[in-house]
Design a protein around this motif. Structure first.
Motif, PDB file in Angstrom:
ATOM      1  N   MET A   1       0.816  -1.198   0.000  1.00  0.00           N
ATOM      2  CA  MET A   1       0.000   0.000   0.000  1.00  0.00           C
ATOM      3  C   MET A   1       0.861   1.263   0.000  1.00  0.00           C
ATOM      4  O   MET A   1       0.324   2.341  -0.154  1.00  0.00           O
ATOM      5  CB  MET A   1      -0.918  -0.005   1.203  1.00  0.00           C
ATOM      6  CG  MET A   1      -2.343   0.121   0.797  1.00  0.00           C
ATOM      7  SD  MET A   1      -3.556   0.149   2.084  1.00  0.00           S
ATOM      8  CE  MET A   1      -2.890  -0.649   3.468  1.00  0.00           C
ATOM      9  N   LYS A   2       2.156   1.085   0.156  1.00  0.00           N
ATOM     10  CA  LYS A   2       3.038   2.252   0.183  1.00  0.00           C
ATOM     11  C   LYS A   2       2.997   3.016  -1.130  1.00  0.00           C
ATOM     12  O   LYS A   2       2.944   4.244  -1.139  1.00  0.00           O
ATOM     13  CB  LYS A   2       4.475   1.827   0.483  1.00  0.00           C
ATOM     14  CG  LYS A   2       4.687   1.329   1.876  1.00  0.00           C
ATOM     15  CD  LYS A   2       6.121   0.871   2.075  1.00  0.00           C
ATOM     16  CE  LYS A   2       6.315   0.280   3.449  1.00  0.00           C
ATOM     17  NZ  LYS A   2       7.681  -0.216   3.628  1.00  0.00           N
ATOM     18  N   LEU A   3       3.009   2.297  -2.247  1.00  0.00           N
ATOM     19  CA  LEU A   3       2.985   2.951  -3.556  1.00  0.00           C
ATOM     20  C   LEU A   3       1.663   3.682  -3.775  1.00  0.00           C
ATOM     21  O   LEU A   3       1.643   4.812  -4.266  1.00  0.00           O
ATOM     22  CB  LEU A   3       3.233   1.938  -4.674  1.00  0.00           C
ATOM     23  CG  LEU A   3       3.240   2.503  -6.096  1.00  0.00           C
ATOM     24  CD1 LEU A   3       4.293   3.604  -6.240  1.00  0.00           C
ATOM     25  CD2 LEU A   3       3.493   1.392  -7.107  1.00  0.00           C
ATOM     26  N   ALA A   4       0.566   3.058  -3.392  1.00  0.00           N
ATOM     27  CA  ALA A   4      -0.744   3.694  -3.537  1.00  0.00           C
ATOM     28  C   ALA A   4      -0.810   4.976  -2.703  1.00  0.00           C
ATOM     29  O   ALA A   4      -1.310   6.009  -3.170  1.00  0.00           O
ATOM     30  CB  ALA A   4      -1.853   2.735  -3.114  1.00  0.00           C
ATOM     31  N   ALA A  51      -3.562   9.854   5.218  1.00  0.00           N
ATOM     32  CA  ALA A  51      -3.178   8.441   5.076  1.00  0.00           C
ATOM     33  C   ALA A  51      -1.779   8.175   5.615  1.00  0.00           C
ATOM     34  O   ALA A  51      -1.420   7.022   5.857  1.00  0.00           O
ATOM     35  CB  ALA A  51      -3.271   8.021   3.611  1.00  0.00           C
ATOM     36  N   PHE A  52      -0.993   9.218   5.808  1.00  0.00           N
ATOM     37  CA  PHE A  52       0.358   9.076   6.348  1.00  0.00           C
ATOM     38  C   PHE A  52       0.394   9.221   7.873  1.00  0.00           C
ATOM     39  O   PHE A  52       1.468   9.132   8.470  1.00  0.00           O
ATOM     40  CB  PHE A  52       1.305  10.095   5.704  1.00  0.00           C
ATOM     41  CG  PHE A  52       1.732   9.720   4.318  1.00  0.00           C
ATOM     42  CD1 PHE A  52       2.831   8.903   4.105  1.00  0.00           C
ATOM     43  CD2 PHE A  52       1.012  10.170   3.223  1.00  0.00           C
ATOM     44  CE1 PHE A  52       3.219   8.549   2.824  1.00  0.00           C
ATOM     45  CE2 PHE A  52       1.397   9.829   1.935  1.00  0.00           C
ATOM     46  CZ  PHE A  52       2.503   9.010   1.736  1.00  0.00           C
ATOM     47  N   ILE A  61      -6.443   3.338   6.039  1.00  0.00           N
ATOM     48  CA  ILE A  61      -5.498   3.851   5.039  1.00  0.00           C
ATOM     49  C   ILE A  61      -6.059   3.632   3.637  1.00  0.00           C
ATOM     50  O   ILE A  61      -6.029   4.524   2.798  1.00  0.00           O
ATOM     51  CB  ILE A  61      -4.109   3.182   5.198  1.00  0.00           C
ATOM     52  CG1 ILE A  61      -3.483   3.573   6.532  1.00  0.00           C
ATOM     53  CG2 ILE A  61      -3.196   3.570   4.037  1.00  0.00           C
ATOM     54  CD1 ILE A  61      -2.219   2.801   6.876  1.00  0.00           C
ATOM     55  N   ARG A  62      -6.601   2.432   3.396  1.00  0.00           N
ATOM     56  CA  ARG A  62      -7.202   2.139   2.080  1.00  0.00           C
ATOM     57  C   ARG A  62      -8.343   3.098   1.766  1.00  0.00           C
ATOM     58  O   ARG A  62      -8.469   3.568   0.637  1.00  0.00           O
ATOM     59  CB  ARG A  62      -7.713   0.710   2.034  1.00  0.00           C
ATOM     60  CG  ARG A  62      -6.667  -0.283   1.694  1.00  0.00           C
ATOM     61  CD  ARG A  62      -7.280  -1.639   1.329  1.00  0.00           C
ATOM     62  NE  ARG A  62      -6.226  -2.618   1.312  1.00  0.00           N
ATOM     63  CZ  ARG A  62      -5.966  -3.464   2.310  1.00  0.00           C
ATOM     64  NH1 ARG A  62      -6.709  -3.503   3.371  1.00  0.00           N
ATOM     65  NH2 ARG A  62      -4.950  -4.299   2.216  1.00  0.00           N
ATOM     66  N   LEU A 149      -4.296  -0.136  -6.766  1.00  0.00           N
ATOM     67  CA  LEU A 149      -3.237  -0.528  -5.826  1.00  0.00           C
ATOM     68  C   LEU A 149      -3.753  -0.541  -4.388  1.00  0.00           C
ATOM     69  O   LEU A 149      -3.379  -1.409  -3.595  1.00  0.00           O
ATOM     70  CB  LEU A 149      -2.032   0.392  -5.962  1.00  0.00           C
ATOM     71  CG  LEU A 149      -1.233   0.268  -7.267  1.00  0.00           C
ATOM     72  CD1 LEU A 149      -0.172   1.353  -7.342  1.00  0.00           C
ATOM     73  CD2 LEU A 149      -0.625  -1.115  -7.402  1.00  0.00           C
ATOM     74  N   ALA A 150      -4.594   0.431  -4.058  1.00  0.00           N
ATOM     75  CA  ALA A 150      -5.153   0.469  -2.692  1.00  0.00           C
ATOM     76  C   ALA A 150      -6.067  -0.714  -2.462  1.00  0.00           C
ATOM     77  O   ALA A 150      -6.054  -1.327  -1.384  1.00  0.00           O
ATOM     78  CB  ALA A 150      -5.898   1.778  -2.472  1.00  0.00           C
ATOM     79  N   ALA A 151      -6.863  -1.063  -3.460  1.00  0.00           N
ATOM     80  CA  ALA A 151      -7.795  -2.189  -3.323  1.00  0.00           C
ATOM     81  C   ALA A 151      -7.044  -3.509  -3.180  1.00  0.00           C
ATOM     82  O   ALA A 151      -7.454  -4.392  -2.419  1.00  0.00           O
ATOM     83  CB  ALA A 151      -8.740  -2.245  -4.510  1.00  0.00           C
TER      84      ALA A 151
END
Length: 155
Positions: A1-4, A51-52, A61-62, A149-151
């Motif tokens: 999830m880091k990239l998203a 989200a951070f 976060i998602r 990416l989040a999903a």
């Protein structure tokens, strides 16, 4: 999830930085529809930054990333609409396009009532693509990728 999470923050921040650079450094005056494209990007920054926050659980976060991605996509959809107005694919709002100017009557009064920058006249293009077009080309795929990416929860 880091990239998203990173994309959710970098896409709107970069697009807004570019828009402001064109405005402040390039001296391009944004039209009304240009401003419409910025509002969802400003909105997307809020959940992207949140989200951070430390200590958030992955579902939260998602959700924040998804909200940011939807704002990014919304900006791209508005950009696509604006691009279509610029390329004369469809009519835009008459109050900010050259269609709003009468062919007879009090033309001076109508001209003075028009905004300084018309929405159907791109001020800048590269390879025939206006800034609204670039926003659509970046925001829609970028927002969809971020959402995907989040999903999937991929990093």
């Amino acid at each position: 999830m880091k990239l998203a999470r990173l994309l959710a923050l970098l896409i709107p921040a970069t697009l807004l930085a570019g828009a402001w650079a064109f405005q402040l450094i390039g001296h391009l005056v944004p039209c009304e529809m240009c401003h419409w494209q910025r509002w969802p990007l400003y909105a997307a920054l809020v959940p992207a930054i949140l989200a951070f926050a430390p200590g958030l659980r992955p579902p939260v976060i998602r959700l924040l990333i998804a909200l940011a991605a939807l704002g990014i996509i919304a900006s791209g959809v508005i950009g696509f609409y604006h691009m279509g107005v610029e390329y004369k694919w469809w009519l835009g709002p008459t109050h900010c396009t050259s269609q709003g100017l009468p062919h007879g009557g009090d033309i001076l009064k109508a001209l003075l009532a028009q905004p300084l920058v018309l929405c159907d006249k791109p001020q800048w293009t590269l390879f025939g693509i206006s800034l609204a077009g670039f926003n659509a080309l970046i925001s829609i795929p970028g927002g969809l990728l971020t959402l995907f990416l989040a999903a999937k929860g991929r990093s």
